[in-house]
Design a protein around this motif. Structure first.
Motif, PDB file in Angstrom:
ATOM      1  N   TRP A  67       0.346  -1.256  -0.130  1.00 35.38           N
ATOM      2  CA  TRP A  67      -0.202   0.016  -0.375  1.00 35.38           C
ATOM      3  C   TRP A  67       0.950   1.003  -0.456  1.00 35.38           C
ATOM      4  O   TRP A  67       0.484   2.386  -0.939  1.00 35.38           O
ATOM      5  CB  TRP A  67      -0.853  -0.341   0.862  1.00 35.38           C
ATOM      6  CG  TRP A  67      -0.657   0.121   2.367  1.00 35.38           C
ATOM      7  CD1 TRP A  67       0.582  -0.642   3.677  1.00 35.38           C
ATOM      8  CD2 TRP A  67      -0.081   1.365   2.808  1.00 35.38           C
ATOM      9  NE1 TRP A  67       0.295  -0.373   4.162  1.00 35.38           N
ATOM     10  CE2 TRP A  67       0.424   1.085   4.722  1.00 35.38           C
ATOM     11  CE3 TRP A  67       0.161   2.943   2.827  1.00 35.38           C
ATOM     12  CZ2 TRP A  67       0.570   2.032   5.114  1.00 35.38           C
ATOM     13  CZ3 TRP A  67       0.231   3.815   3.609  1.00 35.38           C
ATOM     14  CH2 TRP A  67       0.631   3.264   5.250  1.00 35.38           C
ATOM     15  N   VAL A  68       2.084   1.530   0.461  1.00 39.88           N
ATOM     16  CA  VAL A  68       3.096   2.161   0.845  1.00 39.88           C
ATOM     17  C   VAL A  68       3.062   2.348  -0.624  1.00 39.88           C
ATOM     18  O   VAL A  68       3.414   4.045  -1.236  1.00 39.88           O
ATOM     19  CB  VAL A  68       4.131   1.776   1.482  1.00 39.88           C
ATOM     20  CG1 VAL A  68       5.639   2.836   1.390  1.00 39.88           C
ATOM     21  CG2 VAL A  68       3.746   1.965   2.780  1.00 39.88           C
ATOM     22  N   SER A  69       3.571   1.297  -1.069  1.00 43.17           N
ATOM     23  CA  SER A  69       4.256   1.706  -3.049  1.00 43.17           C
ATOM     24  C   SER A  69       2.803   1.871  -3.942  1.00 43.17           C
ATOM     25  O   SER A  69       3.113   3.146  -4.891  1.00 43.17           O
ATOM     26  CB  SER A  69       4.856   0.535  -3.326  1.00 43.17           C
ATOM     27  OG  SER A  69       5.673   0.373  -3.176  1.00 43.17           O
ATOM     28  N   VAL A 267      -5.385   3.836 -11.173  1.00 43.27           N
ATOM     29  CA  VAL A 267      -3.698   2.954 -10.569  1.00 43.27           C
ATOM     30  C   VAL A 267      -4.881   1.200 -10.832  1.00 43.27           C
ATOM     31  O   VAL A 267      -4.236  -0.210 -10.067  1.00 43.27           O
ATOM     32  CB  VAL A 267      -3.782   3.249  -9.155  1.00 43.27           C
ATOM     33  CG1 VAL A 267      -2.596   3.941  -9.343  1.00 43.27           C
ATOM     34  CG2 VAL A 267      -5.153   3.901  -7.990  1.00 43.27           C
ATOM     35  N   GLY A 268      -5.876   1.430 -11.151  1.00 40.32           N
ATOM     36  CA  GLY A 268      -6.670  -0.055 -10.891  1.00 40.32           C
ATOM     37  C   GLY A 268      -5.650  -0.994 -11.993  1.00 40.32           C
ATOM     38  O   GLY A 268      -6.120  -2.485 -11.761  1.00 40.32           O
ATOM     39  N   GLN A 275       0.343  -6.902  -4.190  1.00 42.76           N
ATOM     40  CA  GLN A 275       0.396  -7.615  -2.652  1.00 42.76           C
ATOM     41  C   GLN A 275      -0.851  -8.518  -1.983  1.00 42.76           C
ATOM     42  O   GLN A 275      -1.168  -9.529  -2.259  1.00 42.76           O
ATOM     43  CB  GLN A 275       1.148  -7.436  -1.619  1.00 42.76           C
ATOM     44  CG  GLN A 275       2.942  -7.250  -1.890  1.00 42.76           C
ATOM     45  CD  GLN A 275       3.842  -6.758  -0.932  1.00 42.76           C
ATOM     46  OE1 GLN A 275       3.497  -6.709  -0.010  1.00 42.76           O
ATOM     47  NE2 GLN A 275       5.174  -6.946  -1.513  1.00 42.76           N
ATOM     48  N   ARG A 276      -1.673  -7.538  -1.796  1.00 36.96           N
ATOM     49  CA  ARG A 276      -2.965  -7.872  -1.151  1.00 36.96           C
ATOM     50  C   ARG A 276      -3.612  -7.182  -1.074  1.00 36.96           C
ATOM     51  O   ARG A 276      -4.128  -6.214  -0.882  1.00 36.96           O
ATOM     52  CB  ARG A 276      -2.697  -8.202   0.312  1.00 36.96           C
ATOM     53  CG  ARG A 276      -1.766  -9.035   1.417  1.00 36.96           C
ATOM     54  CD  ARG A 276      -1.003  -9.274   2.555  1.00 36.96           C
ATOM     55  NE  ARG A 276      -2.599  -9.079   3.240  1.00 36.96           N
ATOM     56  CZ  ARG A 276      -2.972  -9.299   4.584  1.00 36.96           C
ATOM     57  NH1 ARG A 276      -1.579  -9.376   5.146  1.00 36.96           N
ATOM     58  NH2 ARG A 276      -3.921  -9.613   4.974  1.00 36.96           N
ATOM     59  N   PRO A 277      -4.063  -7.403  -2.961  1.00 35.04           N
ATOM     60  CA  PRO A 277      -5.269  -6.013  -3.342  1.00 35.04           C
ATOM     61  C   PRO A 277      -6.676  -5.254  -1.970  1.00 35.04           C
ATOM     62  O   PRO A 277      -6.875  -4.166  -2.303  1.00 35.04           O
ATOM     63  CB  PRO A 277      -5.948  -6.380  -4.331  1.00 35.04           C
ATOM     64  CG  PRO A 277      -4.702  -7.755  -4.808  1.00 35.04           C
ATOM     65  CD  PRO A 277      -4.647  -8.006  -3.712  1.00 35.04           C
ATOM     66  N   ALA A 284      -4.493   2.453   0.887  1.00 35.66           N
ATOM     67  CA  ALA A 284      -4.000   3.413  -0.528  1.00 35.66           C
ATOM     68  C   ALA A 284      -4.659   4.449  -1.020  1.00 35.66           C
ATOM     69  O   ALA A 284      -4.031   5.348  -0.906  1.00 35.66           O
ATOM     70  CB  ALA A 284      -3.306   2.166  -1.199  1.00 35.66           C
ATOM     71  N   MET A 285      -5.898   3.766  -1.032  1.00 33.47           N
ATOM     72  CA  MET A 285      -6.970   4.909  -1.380  1.00 33.47           C
ATOM     73  C   MET A 285      -7.034   6.285  -0.337  1.00 33.47           C
ATOM     74  O   MET A 285      -7.318   7.508  -0.127  1.00 33.47           O
ATOM     75  CB  MET A 285      -7.844   4.023  -2.007  1.00 33.47           C
ATOM     76  CG  MET A 285      -8.310   3.633  -2.909  1.00 33.47           C
ATOM     77  SD  MET A 285      -7.289   4.525  -4.672  1.00 33.47           S
ATOM     78  CE  MET A 285      -6.002   3.767  -4.474  1.00 33.47           C
TER      79      MET A 285
END
Length: 345
Positions: A67-69, A267-268, A275-277, A284-285
């Motif tokens: 999520w950071v990326s 970004v979808g 890794q873990r959508p 992230a959103m």
């Protein structure tokens, strides 16, 4: 017997449209009375099967993004700093722009972000909105979506080399014309292309670094401008519209604000490499929406407070002018460099 095996799937393994079609075709051609369909117990319904040999023929994406990326990539898909907001101030005034920057992330960006998180988690495949439209409406509309996205991105990406050299004009050594200016633009494109060739994880890490570099001059504007801010009454009076102000240009005002708070759905397309959508996309959103709101709101509030008498004259590049007139040339140069880096990011 004789009925093809079908299983409801909560999500699908990462893959392309071609692999999806191949898998569907294989199911339709399965032998009648396949015993595997009858032996599935309830707890496994909805769990994706392992890819078949036919499905493995396509490219396999390695899930490397956390999520950071995703935050770094999403930040540049949406924002890239306060650059471009100046036109909305000139078109609609400081008060309306501040209100829009505060509200739109939650009433406009958040639904788009949540939609992206839901569909990216449910369909973790490369292709993003093209795959989503294909699943919902079929191949014709998916093709339309892909074509218009291609057209939009072609014109959009053509702007950034021009913006890059335009920001560098602030420095006398980069006031180039003709072939030298063209070579600088091409060099910028080559650097970006090389980064993309290295893979999405390299792009994501570079985006995080560029995000920090782009945000830093606006953080400097907030810190350096705070001691010079007027009291609240003077600030509110300064952003209150006057009867002598020109009419609000609603088209320019809304289009700039909406454009600067959209882009989360792009970004979808990286869902297959997350890794873990189901965990990483929602985090992230939300983090990106909060970050974009702060990056827009705080520097803009400080800048209009320092320059409240001229806000209806604002246009592209006005943050540099505010920094130069009210704080110093050092900050103006810093914001200019940030603008060039924003075009690269």
């Amino acid at each position: 017997p004789g009925v093809p095996c079908w299983r409801p799937m909560a999500s699908r393994p990462a893959g392309t449209l071609r692999r999806h079609h191949m898998a569907t075709r294989q199911q339709e051609m399965a032998p009648a009375g396949a015993a595997a369909c009858d032996s599935v117990d309830e707890e496994h319904v909805g769990v994706p099967r392992s890819p078949s040999s036919a499905e493995k023929d396509g490219p396999v994406f390695k899930p490397t993004l956390s999520w950071v990326s995703l935050v770094g990539v999403t930040f540049f898909a949406v924002c890239g700093g306060d650059y471009g907001l100046e036109d909305s101030v000139g078109a609609g005034g400081a008060r309306l722009t501040l209100l829009g920057v505060f509200l739109l992330p939650w009433f406009w960006s958040l639904p788009i972000g949540l939609m992206t998180a839901e569909l990216g988690s449910m369909i973790p495949e490369a292709g993003g909105c093209v795959v989503w439209v294909h699943r919902a409406l079929g191949p014709f509309w998916a093709q339309q979506n892909a074509m218009w996205n291609l057209v939009s991105n072609t014109f959009d990406n053509a702007l950034y080399p021009v913006m890059f050299v335009d920001y560098l004009v602030y420095f006398p050594a980069f006031r180039l014309e003709g072939l030298p200016r063209w070579l600088v633009s091409v060099s910028m494109l080559l650097v970006v292309t090389l980064l993309n060739i290295q893979g999405v994880d390299v792009v994501a890490n570079a985006s995080n670094v560029f995000a920090l570099l782009v945000i830093s001059p606006f953080a400097g504007l907030v810190v350096a401008g705070l001691p010079q801010l007027p009291d609240m009454a003077t600030f509110l009076e300064g952003i209150t519209p006057s009867i002598y102000d020109p009419p609000i240009r609603w088209g320019a005002f809304l289009s700039v604000l909406l454009w600067n708070t959209s882009g989360y759905d792009s970004v979808g397309a990286l869902a297959a490499e997350v890794q873990r959508p189901g965990r990483d996309f929602p985090i992230a959103m939300v983090v990106t929406i909060i970050l974009v709101t702060l990056v827009y709101l705080l520097p803009l509030a400080v800048a209009v407070a320092l320059d409240s008498k001229q806000t209806r004259k604002w246009s592209d590049g006005h943050f540099v002018l505010v920094a130069s007139e009210h704080i110093g040339d050092w900050l103006a140069a810093w914001i200019t460099i940030g603008g060039a880096l924003s075009a690269v990011g």
